[in-house]
Design a protein around this motif. Structure first.
Motif, PDB file in Angstrom:
ATOM      1  N   MET A 142       0.826  -1.200   0.000  1.00  0.00           N
ATOM      2  CA  MET A 142       0.000   0.000   0.000  1.00  0.00           C
ATOM      3  C   MET A 142       0.865   1.256   0.000  1.00  0.00           C
ATOM      4  SD  MET A 142      -3.223  -1.021   2.392  1.00  0.00           S
ATOM      5  CE  MET A 142      -4.042   0.539   2.131  1.00  0.00           C
ATOM      6  N   GLY A 143       2.032   1.164   0.622  1.00  0.00           N
ATOM      7  CA  GLY A 143       2.959   2.284   0.600  1.00  0.00           C
ATOM      8  C   GLY A 143       3.505   2.556  -0.789  1.00  0.00           C
ATOM      9  N   ARG A 144       3.488   1.537  -1.635  1.00  0.00           N
ATOM     10  CA  ARG A 144       3.948   1.694  -3.013  1.00  0.00           C
ATOM     11  C   ARG A 144       2.829   2.142  -3.948  1.00  0.00           C
ATOM     12  NH1 ARG A 144       7.686  -3.690  -3.449  1.00  0.00           N
ATOM     13  NH2 ARG A 144       9.325  -2.932  -2.078  1.00  0.00           N
ATOM     14  N   GLY A 145       1.631   2.358  -3.395  1.00  0.00           N
ATOM     15  CA  GLY A 145       0.563   2.921  -4.198  1.00  0.00           C
ATOM     16  C   GLY A 145      -0.510   1.942  -4.644  1.00  0.00           C
ATOM     17  N   LEU A 146      -0.437   0.681  -4.246  1.00  0.00           N
ATOM     18  CA  LEU A 146      -1.474  -0.266  -4.618  1.00  0.00           C
ATOM     19  C   LEU A 146      -2.732  -0.018  -3.800  1.00  0.00           C
ATOM     20  CD1 LEU A 146       0.931  -1.809  -5.950  1.00  0.00           C
ATOM     21  CD2 LEU A 146      -0.223  -3.888  -5.252  1.00  0.00           C
ATOM     22  N   LYS A 147      -3.862  -0.340  -4.395  1.00  0.00           N
ATOM     23  CA  LYS A 147      -5.124  -0.234  -3.660  1.00  0.00           C
ATOM     24  C   LYS A 147      -5.216  -1.392  -2.685  1.00  0.00           C
ATOM     25  CE  LYS A 147      -7.448   2.333  -7.166  1.00  0.00           C
ATOM     26  NZ  LYS A 147      -8.651   2.675  -7.806  1.00  0.00           N
ATOM     27  N   LEU A 148      -6.154  -1.282  -1.731  1.00  0.00           N
ATOM     28  CA  LEU A 148      -6.261  -2.245  -0.645  1.00  0.00           C
ATOM     29  C   LEU A 148      -6.434  -3.676  -1.152  1.00  0.00           C
ATOM     30  CD1 LEU A 148      -6.426  -2.835   2.377  1.00  0.00           C
ATOM     31  CD2 LEU A 148      -8.880  -2.432   2.233  1.00  0.00           C
ATOM     32  N   VAL A 149      -7.350  -3.895  -2.067  1.00  0.00           N
ATOM     33  CA  VAL A 149      -7.617  -5.250  -2.555  1.00  0.00           C
ATOM     34  C   VAL A 149      -6.391  -5.823  -3.256  1.00  0.00           C
ATOM     35  CG1 VAL A 149      -9.054  -6.621  -4.120  1.00  0.00           C
ATOM     36  CG2 VAL A 149     -10.078  -4.801  -2.757  1.00  0.00           C
ATOM     37  N   GLN A 150      -5.735  -5.018  -4.075  1.00  0.00           N
ATOM     38  CA  GLN A 150      -4.539  -5.465  -4.772  1.00  0.00           C
ATOM     39  C   GLN A 150      -3.403  -5.732  -3.789  1.00  0.00           C
ATOM     40  OE1 GLN A 150      -4.106  -2.041  -7.235  1.00  0.00           O
ATOM     41  NE2 GLN A 150      -5.112  -3.006  -9.008  1.00  0.00           N
ATOM     42  N   ALA A 151      -3.282  -4.871  -2.775  1.00  0.00           N
ATOM     43  CA  ALA A 151      -2.216  -5.038  -1.784  1.00  0.00           C
ATOM     44  C   ALA A 151      -2.419  -6.306  -0.965  1.00  0.00           C
ATOM     45  CB  ALA A 151      -2.155  -3.823  -0.865  1.00  0.00           C
ATOM     46  N   VAL A 152      -3.656  -6.586  -0.579  1.00  0.00           N
ATOM     47  CA  VAL A 152      -3.940  -7.800   0.204  1.00  0.00           C
ATOM     48  C   VAL A 152      -3.646  -9.043  -0.625  1.00  0.00           C
ATOM     49  CG1 VAL A 152      -5.776  -9.124   1.309  1.00  0.00           C
ATOM     50  CG2 VAL A 152      -5.576  -6.685   1.741  1.00  0.00           C
ATOM     51  N   LYS A 153      -4.072  -9.049  -1.884  1.00  0.00           N
ATOM     52  CA  LYS A 153      -3.811 -10.198  -2.746  1.00  0.00           C
ATOM     53  C   LYS A 153      -2.312 -10.408  -2.936  1.00  0.00           C
ATOM     54  CE  LYS A 153      -4.887 -12.210  -7.246  1.00  0.00           C
ATOM     55  NZ  LYS A 153      -4.080 -13.317  -6.947  1.00  0.00           N
ATOM     56  N   ALA A 154      -1.590  -9.338  -3.189  1.00  0.00           N
ATOM     57  CA  ALA A 154      -0.143  -9.437  -3.366  1.00  0.00           C
ATOM     58  C   ALA A 154       0.534  -9.882  -2.070  1.00  0.00           C
ATOM     59  CB  ALA A 154       0.424  -8.099  -3.824  1.00  0.00           C
ATOM     60  N   ALA A 155       0.056  -9.399  -0.938  1.00  0.00           N
ATOM     61  CA  ALA A 155       0.641  -9.779   0.353  1.00  0.00           C
ATOM     62  C   ALA A 155       0.427 -11.262   0.621  1.00  0.00           C
ATOM     63  CB  ALA A 155       0.029  -8.947   1.479  1.00  0.00           C
ATOM     64  N   PHE A 156      -0.778 -11.769   0.360  1.00  0.00           N
ATOM     65  CA  PHE A 156      -1.034 -13.194   0.543  1.00  0.00           C
ATOM     66  C   PHE A 156      -0.189 -14.035  -0.402  1.00  0.00           C
ATOM     67  CE2 PHE A 156      -4.798 -12.120   3.006  1.00  0.00           C
ATOM     68  CZ  PHE A 156      -4.846 -13.168   3.902  1.00  0.00           C
ATOM     69  N   ASP A 157      -0.057 -13.589  -1.648  1.00  0.00           N
ATOM     70  CA  ASP A 157       0.751 -14.341  -2.617  1.00  0.00           C
ATOM     71  C   ASP A 157       2.209 -14.407  -2.185  1.00  0.00           C
ATOM     72  OD1 ASP A 157      -1.477 -14.799  -4.158  1.00  0.00           O
ATOM     73  OD2 ASP A 157      -1.051 -13.181  -5.592  1.00  0.00           O
ATOM     74  N   ARG A 158       2.741 -13.286  -1.720  1.00  0.00           N
ATOM     75  CA  ARG A 158       4.157 -13.249  -1.310  1.00  0.00           C
ATOM     76  C   ARG A 158       4.404 -13.989   0.000  1.00  0.00           C
ATOM     77  NH1 ARG A 158       8.825 -10.995  -3.438  1.00  0.00           N
ATOM     78  NH2 ARG A 158       9.278 -10.708  -1.256  1.00  0.00           N
ATOM     79  N   ALA A 159       3.480 -13.867   0.940  1.00  0.00           N
ATOM     80  CA  ALA A 159       3.678 -14.466   2.256  1.00  0.00           C
ATOM     81  C   ALA A 159       3.360 -15.959   2.269  1.00  0.00           C
ATOM     82  CB  ALA A 159       2.821 -13.743   3.290  1.00  0.00           C
ATOM     83  N   ALA A 160       2.619 -16.438   1.292  1.00  0.00           N
ATOM     84  CA  ALA A 160       2.193 -17.841   1.285  1.00  0.00           C
ATOM     85  C   ALA A 160       3.378 -18.796   1.304  1.00  0.00           C
ATOM     86  CB  ALA A 160       1.302 -18.116   0.080  1.00  0.00           C
ATOM     87  N   VAL A 161       4.407 -18.504   0.539  1.00  0.00           N
ATOM     88  CA  VAL A 161       5.574 -19.385   0.482  1.00  0.00           C
ATOM     89  C   VAL A 161       6.254 -19.473   1.849  1.00  0.00           C
ATOM     90  CG1 VAL A 161       7.836 -19.711  -0.587  1.00  0.00           C
ATOM     91  CG2 VAL A 161       5.920 -18.895  -1.956  1.00  0.00           C
ATOM     92  N   THR A 162       6.423 -18.348   2.499  1.00  0.00           N
ATOM     93  CA  THR A 162       7.057 -18.320   3.815  1.00  0.00           C
ATOM     94  C   THR A 162       6.198 -19.030   4.855  1.00  0.00           C
ATOM     95  OG1 THR A 162       8.052 -16.192   3.241  1.00  0.00           O
ATOM     96  CG2 THR A 162       8.039 -16.796   5.565  1.00  0.00           C
TER      97      THR A 162
END
Length: 83
Positions: free
Chosen positions: A51-71
């Motif tokens: 979200m700090g990089r300018g993504l909207k909430l829905v896009q940021a949540v989806k990207a966060a889940f995608d990135r954090a899923a592997v970890t």
């Protein structure tokens, strides 16, 4: 947070079903709850960065889940192997 409370309720709900609570069992419960909190923190921090990089909430949540899923999967598999 809702998932964390559901996790607590399921764990505590299973105890009266002829389960013996031993010291390793208490350690397992604490580890499970700690890993749930860690997963929430990972997702929240990644979402905040997106979200700090300018993504909207829905896009940021989806990207966060995608990135954090592997970890998260890696940490849960490690816990499963250790158990």
């Amino acid at each position: 947070m809702v998932a964390w409370w559901l996790n607590v309720l399921i764990l505590l709900g299973a105890l009266p079903l002829r389960a013996t609570l031993t010291l390793p069992g208490v350690a397992g419960i604490i580890l499970t709850l700690g890993m749930a909190v860690d997963s929430n923190i990972l997702i929240y921090e990644r979402c905040a960065r997106k979200m700090g990089r300018g993504l909207k909430l829905v896009q940021a949540v989806k990207a966060a889940f995608d990135r954090a899923a592997v970890t998260i999967i890696d940490s849960h598999v490690t816990q499963l192997i250790a158990a």
